[in-house]
Write a protein that holds these residues in place. Sequence first.
Motif, PDB file in Angstrom:
ATOM      1  N   MET A 161       0.827  -1.207   0.000  1.00 36.15           N
ATOM      2  CA  MET A 161       0.000   0.000   0.000  1.00 36.15           C
ATOM      3  C   MET A 161       0.864   1.261   0.000  1.00 36.15           C
ATOM      4  O   MET A 161       0.559   2.238  -0.678  1.00 36.15           O
ATOM      5  CB  MET A 161      -0.947  -0.010   1.204  1.00 36.15           C
ATOM      6  CG  MET A 161      -1.970  -1.121   1.146  1.00 36.15           C
ATOM      7  SD  MET A 161      -2.937  -1.091  -0.402  1.00 36.15           S
ATOM      8  CE  MET A 161      -3.819  -2.643  -0.271  1.00 36.15           C
ATOM      9  N   ASP A 162       1.959   1.225   0.745  1.00 33.02           N
ATOM     10  CA  ASP A 162       2.873   2.377   0.765  1.00 33.02           C
ATOM     11  C   ASP A 162       3.484   2.625  -0.603  1.00 33.02           C
ATOM     12  O   ASP A 162       3.816   3.764  -0.953  1.00 33.02           O
ATOM     13  CB  ASP A 162       3.993   2.153   1.784  1.00 33.02           C
ATOM     14  CG  ASP A 162       3.510   2.261   3.221  1.00 33.02           C
ATOM     15  OD1 ASP A 162       2.389   2.787   3.434  1.00 33.02           O
ATOM     16  OD2 ASP A 162       4.241   1.812   4.126  1.00 33.02           O
ATOM     17  N   CYS A 163       3.630   1.549  -1.389  1.00 35.40           N
ATOM     18  CA  CYS A 163       4.225   1.669  -2.729  1.00 35.40           C
ATOM     19  C   CYS A 163       3.195   2.039  -3.794  1.00 35.40           C
ATOM     20  O   CYS A 163       3.550   2.174  -4.970  1.00 35.40           O
ATOM     21  CB  CYS A 163       4.914   0.367  -3.114  1.00 35.40           C
ATOM     22  SG  CYS A 163       6.424   0.016  -2.160  1.00 35.40           S
ATOM     23  N   GLY A 164       1.925   2.181  -3.410  1.00 31.77           N
ATOM     24  CA  GLY A 164       0.912   2.636  -4.360  1.00 31.77           C
ATOM     25  C   GLY A 164      -0.029   1.581  -4.881  1.00 31.77           C
ATOM     26  O   GLY A 164      -0.768   1.831  -5.848  1.00 31.77           O
ATOM     27  N   VAL A 187       4.928   0.651  -8.961  1.00 37.31           N
ATOM     28  CA  VAL A 187       4.735  -0.206  -7.790  1.00 37.31           C
ATOM     29  C   VAL A 187       5.727  -1.363  -7.803  1.00 37.31           C
ATOM     30  O   VAL A 187       6.331  -1.689  -6.780  1.00 37.31           O
ATOM     31  CB  VAL A 187       3.286  -0.733  -7.734  1.00 37.31           C
ATOM     32  CG1 VAL A 187       3.119  -1.727  -6.585  1.00 37.31           C
ATOM     33  CG2 VAL A 187       2.298   0.422  -7.571  1.00 37.31           C
ATOM     34  N   ALA A 188       5.910  -1.984  -8.965  1.00 34.85           N
ATOM     35  CA  ALA A 188       6.857  -3.100  -9.081  1.00 34.85           C
ATOM     36  C   ALA A 188       8.269  -2.644  -8.729  1.00 34.85           C
ATOM     37  O   ALA A 188       8.995  -3.339  -7.999  1.00 34.85           O
ATOM     38  CB  ALA A 188       6.810  -3.682 -10.486  1.00 34.85           C
ATOM     39  N   THR A 192      10.472  -3.885  -5.534  1.00 33.76           N
ATOM     40  CA  THR A 192      11.766  -4.507  -5.810  1.00 33.76           C
ATOM     41  C   THR A 192      12.858  -3.852  -4.978  1.00 33.76           C
ATOM     42  O   THR A 192      13.737  -4.532  -4.431  1.00 33.76           O
ATOM     43  CB  THR A 192      12.105  -4.410  -7.311  1.00 33.76           C
ATOM     44  OG1 THR A 192      11.108  -5.116  -8.065  1.00 33.76           O
ATOM     45  CG2 THR A 192      13.465  -5.013  -7.604  1.00 33.76           C
ATOM     46  N   LYS A 193      12.804  -2.534  -4.861  1.00 35.44           N
ATOM     47  CA  LYS A 193      13.787  -1.815  -4.060  1.00 35.44           C
ATOM     48  C   LYS A 193      13.687  -2.176  -2.581  1.00 35.44           C
ATOM     49  O   LYS A 193      14.663  -2.053  -1.833  1.00 35.44           O
ATOM     50  CB  LYS A 193      13.619  -0.306  -4.255  1.00 35.44           C
ATOM     51  CG  LYS A 193      14.054   0.170  -5.635  1.00 35.44           C
ATOM     52  CD  LYS A 193      13.791   1.656  -5.828  1.00 35.44           C
ATOM     53  CE  LYS A 193      14.216   2.095  -7.233  1.00 35.44           C
ATOM     54  NZ  LYS A 193      13.897   3.528  -7.483  1.00 35.44           N
TER      55      LYS A 193
END
Length: 245
Positions: A161-164, A187-188, A192-193
């Motif tokens: 959710m934090d990543c969108g 988001v991917a 990944t990061k």
Amino acid sequence: MSGHSKWHNIQKTKGAQDAKRAAAFTKIAKEMYVAVKEGGGSTDPSYNSRLATVITKAKAANMPNDNIKRVLEKAANAGSGDSYESITYEGYGPSGIAVIVETMTDSRNRTAGNVRHHFDKYGGKMGAAGCVSWNFSKKGVLVIDNEDGDYEEDNVMMDAMDCGADDFEADGDCFTIYTDPDDFNAVADALTKKGYTFVSAQIEMVPGEYKKLDNPDDITNMEKMLDIFEDDDDVQNVWHNWDRD
């Protein structure tokens, strides 16, 4: 290729693909060629969003980086993909299972004839454009395997959710993350990061509802129909609403 985004179901349809890894890579390479063409010849995923999506899919499928590099060099130097076009067909499997077949072809007549034959051979029927796609939504789908129990569900959900991400689903030993198609690459990359890897990562057609098959003959015919679509070189993806659980 998968019917819907539940990883257990994806595993069942991808079992044949794993045994034919070279064929799967060939189909991904074809997508890269077309993505480079449609991106004005750009092989930089930072400036070619469709290519970035395909590269994410390739990495989730364990396509080696050297293979990806060679495909991109060939696409840039040879103008590959010029003769391909994307065509989507819709129809019904046994007992009215909704099926969407995405193809990439250099011969409309060949592909249309083959797709119609595949439907007919196993008790299905090819339909008109829009006959089943109304029941599907295009979504970015990222699947994380948690068979070894390395991840805590709440932590993965919060990171997603934090990543969108738009939605999150825990299903047994895997997590499925849904995104808006336009947000898929961002988001991917963000996940990944954070150290996550994916067992499947692509833009999917996700059905709004699923349908079970109870008749053994229907189940057998549906399996065979999916297999013959998977084996067709012109077919890139097959989406359906068969609930195989």
